[in-house]
Design a protein around this motif. Structure first.
Motif, PDB file in Angstrom:
ATOM      1  N   THR A   1     -37.149 -68.032  14.118  1.00  0.00           N
ATOM      2  CA  THR A   1     -37.741 -67.095  13.173  1.00  0.00           C
ATOM      3  C   THR A   1     -38.290 -65.944  13.995  1.00  0.00           C
ATOM      4  OG1 THR A   1     -38.313 -68.868  11.626  1.00  0.00           O
ATOM      5  CG2 THR A   1     -39.446 -66.754  11.358  1.00  0.00           C
ATOM      6  N   VAL A   2     -37.742 -64.767  13.770  1.00  0.00           N
ATOM      7  CA  VAL A   2     -38.059 -63.601  14.600  1.00  0.00           C
ATOM      8  C   VAL A   2     -38.740 -62.537  13.746  1.00  0.00           C
ATOM      9  CG1 VAL A   2     -37.137 -61.835  16.145  1.00  0.00           C
ATOM     10  CG2 VAL A   2     -36.033 -64.089  16.008  1.00  0.00           C
ATOM     11  N   THR A   3     -39.916 -62.118  14.180  1.00  0.00           N
ATOM     12  CA  THR A   3     -40.643 -61.029  13.520  1.00  0.00           C
ATOM     13  C   THR A   3     -40.712 -59.858  14.486  1.00  0.00           C
ATOM     14  OG1 THR A   3     -41.991 -62.655  12.330  1.00  0.00           O
ATOM     15  CG2 THR A   3     -42.761 -60.373  12.337  1.00  0.00           C
TER      16      THR A   3
ATOM     17  N   PRO B   1     -43.046 -53.004  14.537  1.00  0.00           N
ATOM     18  CA  PRO B   1     -42.536 -51.691  14.107  1.00  0.00           C
ATOM     19  C   PRO B   1     -42.031 -50.839  15.262  1.00  0.00           C
ATOM     20  CG  PRO B   1     -44.545 -52.220  12.927  1.00  0.00           C
ATOM     21  CD  PRO B   1     -44.380 -53.291  13.962  1.00  0.00           C
ATOM     22  N   GLU B   2     -42.764 -50.838  16.389  1.00  0.00           N
ATOM     23  CA  GLU B   2     -42.334 -50.007  17.524  1.00  0.00           C
ATOM     24  C   GLU B   2     -41.030 -50.501  18.144  1.00  0.00           C
ATOM     25  OE1 GLU B   2     -45.653 -52.818  19.014  1.00  0.00           O
ATOM     26  OE2 GLU B   2     -45.216 -51.574  17.245  1.00  0.00           O
ATOM     27  N   GLU B   3     -40.709 -51.793  17.974  1.00  0.00           N
ATOM     28  CA  GLU B   3     -39.436 -52.316  18.469  1.00  0.00           C
ATOM     29  C   GLU B   3     -38.292 -51.984  17.515  1.00  0.00           C
ATOM     30  OE1 GLU B   3     -39.847 -56.375  20.773  1.00  0.00           O
ATOM     31  OE2 GLU B   3     -41.142 -56.428  19.017  1.00  0.00           O
ATOM     32  N   PHE B   4     -38.601 -51.910  16.233  1.00  0.00           N
ATOM     33  CA  PHE B   4     -37.572 -51.629  15.233  1.00  0.00           C
ATOM     34  C   PHE B   4     -37.288 -50.136  15.116  1.00  0.00           C
ATOM     35  CE2 PHE B   4     -36.288 -51.834  10.513  1.00  0.00           C
ATOM     36  CZ  PHE B   4     -34.974 -52.152  10.832  1.00  0.00           C
TER      37      PHE B   4
ATOM     38  N   VAL C   1     -31.798 -62.301   6.859  1.00  0.00           N
ATOM     39  CA  VAL C   1     -32.924 -61.362   6.853  1.00  0.00           C
ATOM     40  C   VAL C   1     -33.900 -61.754   5.749  1.00  0.00           C
ATOM     41  CG1 VAL C   1     -33.618 -58.951   6.577  1.00  0.00           C
ATOM     42  CG2 VAL C   1     -31.484 -59.502   7.769  1.00  0.00           C
ATOM     43  N   LYS C   2     -35.163 -61.935   6.113  1.00  0.00           N
ATOM     44  CA  LYS C   2     -36.178 -62.395   5.170  1.00  0.00           C
ATOM     45  C   LYS C   2     -37.057 -61.255   4.635  1.00  0.00           C
ATOM     46  CE  LYS C   2     -35.148 -66.788   5.541  1.00  0.00           C
ATOM     47  NZ  LYS C   2     -34.563 -67.522   4.404  1.00  0.00           N
TER      48      LYS C   2
ATOM     49  N   LEU D   1     -39.959 -56.259  10.064  1.00  0.00           N
ATOM     50  CA  LEU D   1     -38.653 -56.893   9.912  1.00  0.00           C
ATOM     51  C   LEU D   1     -38.754 -58.349  10.359  1.00  0.00           C
ATOM     52  CD1 LEU D   1     -35.556 -56.912   9.503  1.00  0.00           C
ATOM     53  CD2 LEU D   1     -35.352 -56.150  11.880  1.00  0.00           C
ATOM     54  N   LYS D   2     -38.244 -59.238   9.497  1.00  0.00           N
ATOM     55  CA  LYS D   2     -38.299 -60.660   9.800  1.00  0.00           C
ATOM     56  C   LYS D   2     -36.953 -61.287   9.450  1.00  0.00           C
ATOM     57  CE  LYS D   2     -41.025 -64.829   8.717  1.00  0.00           C
ATOM     58  NZ  LYS D   2     -42.165 -65.340   7.929  1.00  0.00           N
TER      59      LYS D   2
END
Length: 461
Positions: free
Chosen positions: A16-18, A21-24, A95-96, A108-109
């Motif tokens: 489970t990856v969250t 925002p700065e990475e997305f 995508v959750k 994004l999760k």
């Protein structure tokens, strides 16, 4: 990036990856730029539309969707690497949660279910001794090879008697389904007992003489009606028996460069001894892998095993759905062994820190292309286009690791004498390159067969 891992099975996990925002954001920006190249917005040059305008005119949902499609694979790979997972298959991604706007603080999760290589500790190679049986060459081995040589110089002679096993019959075949002709062949040469054509053909021909015919039921193995039951009529046109030359000095002179049968036999024995040494090297390889697996439990991924069993069944029977219990058991055992060996060699390559260079892979693929008589550049391009370059890298790594591992241990015969396998293992990596190609050839063989089939189809057109 926040990552949690849940073990679903011994060889399957759910990540489970969250994503912060700065990475997305870099993926969102890349998506905006790509969309800007494809749309026309009044007042702006194509490809130079500000990101905010793209969000307004096209919609943030479209931007986010593009970013996820292009970036989720890389984000998953980073997460798997961070958690030191060794995926063995493609992940099932879901995508959750997705931010609804550029200002939405929702992160994004997504989840990723994937089968992974199990973790286990290999034994230390230092001081390891592995016993391998001595290669033995018997008179029976020599005689069997001489018999094969005799058969190469045999001649077929017509006989006036019923056909029996080992005879060659010239036959006509005609297949019918529900009284309708579906296939026919004339003048086919067939060796009784070879089992190379239809099931039941050997039994049908046994005892028939030239001019006689019979009908039997069989499953068609090719054409539009492959896999269907048919009534097959077979007619014998002629029967020939193989006549073999006598084993004497005259035969030795005809079949070889030697003047006497004794000289030929001595040379055949040397050939058998060389083959036995090669078989001993193969036995050493198998014993080495078995030794690594001796004290560890290695579970295999269920999904990959299921797919591999299906592949084995396809090679065993034209109709896998009707495979026998014995065939299913054999396919399952073969698949399990293949996977355990692969997992073991992957772990060994990692333990020995084996490095695979681009030249390693290109040389490997070029050697496979040469074995199949193909142009290397075309073959390599096909491997890359089919997305199988990773498999080739992995196979070369396994082979390099195995050879390095085998060079690090001591092989002995049953009396405890050390064996010299350097001619098969090489003294170093450079000398072992040819052996690596032989060991890993199966990785590219399927692609080679596919290319060959395509060429045959093109020529037929």
């Amino acid at each position: 990036m926040k990552i949690s891992v849940r073990n679903l099975e011994p060889t399957k996990v759910r990540l489970t990856v969250t994503v912060d925002p700065e990475e997305f954001e870099p993926y969102l920006d890349a998506a905006r730029k790509e969309i800007a190249k494809q749309v026309n917005i009044p007042g702006f040059r194509k490809g130079h539309v500000p990101g905010k305008i793209i969000d307004q005119r096209i919609g943030f949902a479209s931007v986010a969707g593009e970013a996820i499609n292009n970036g989720i694979g890389e984000l998953y790979s980073k997460a798997a690497e961070q958690k030191e997972l060794r995926p063995m298959d493609q992940p099932k991604l879901d995508v959750k949660e997705v931010p609804a706007s550029a200002k939405d603080e929702t992160r994004l999760k997504f989840t990723a279910e994937v089968e992974v290589r199990p973790k286990f500790d290999l034994p230390e190679l230092d001081g390891m001794r592995i016993e391998v049986a001595k290669p033995a060459v018997t008179d029976e081995d020599v005689n069997a090879r001489l018999e094969n040589l005799r058969q190469r110089f045999g001649t077929l002679v017509g006989v006036d008697r019923p056909a029996t096993k080992g005879d060659f019959a010239n036959i006509d075949l005609a297949a019918e389904i529900d009284g309708e002709s579906v296939d026919s062949q004339e003048g086919v040469s067939y060796e009784l007992g070879s089992g190379t054509m239809l099931d039941g053909l050997d039994e049908a021909l046994d005892g028939l003489s030239a001019g006689e015919e019979t009908t039997f039921e069989s499953t068609l193995e090719g054409g539009d009606h492959a896999g269907q039951k048919a009534q097959v009529k077979v007619k014998v046109n002629s029967v020939k028996a193989e006549e073999l030359p006598e084993l004497n000095d005259d035969f030795a002179q005809e079949a070889s460069e030697f003047d006497t049968l004794d000289e030929l036999k001595a040379d055949v024995r040397k050939q058998c001894e060389r083959d036995a040494e090669g078989q001993q090297a193969t036995a050493a390889r198998d014993a080495f892998i078995a030794k690594l697996q001796e004290s560890v439990e290695i579970p295999v991924p269920k999904g990959i095993k299921q797919n591999l069993v299906a592949e084995h069944l396809k090679s065993m029977t034209p109709d896998p759905e009707s495979a026998t219990d014995e065939q299913k058991k054999e396919a399952e055992e073969s698949a399990e062994k293949e996977l355990r060996d692969q997992i073991t060699l992957d772990a060994l390559a990692e333990k020995l820190d084996v490095q695979v260079s681009q030249s390693d892979v290109m040389n490997f693929l070029a050697s496979i292309a040469q074995q199949y008589g193909m142009e290397p550049n075309r073959f390599i391009s096909a491997i890359i286009q089919n997305g199988q370059i990773g498999s080739a890298v992995q196979e070369v790594g396994r082979s390099k690791g195995m050879l390095a591992g085998m060079r690090a241990v001591v092989f002995v015969d049953p009396e405890g004498n050390e064996l010299d396998l350097s001619q098969f293992l090489g003294e170093d990596e450079a000398e072992a390159e040819a052996q690596e190609s032989v060991e890993a050839a199966s990785a590219a063989a399927a692609v080679a067969d596919e290319i060959a089939s395509e060429d045959k189809a093109e020529n037929a057109e």
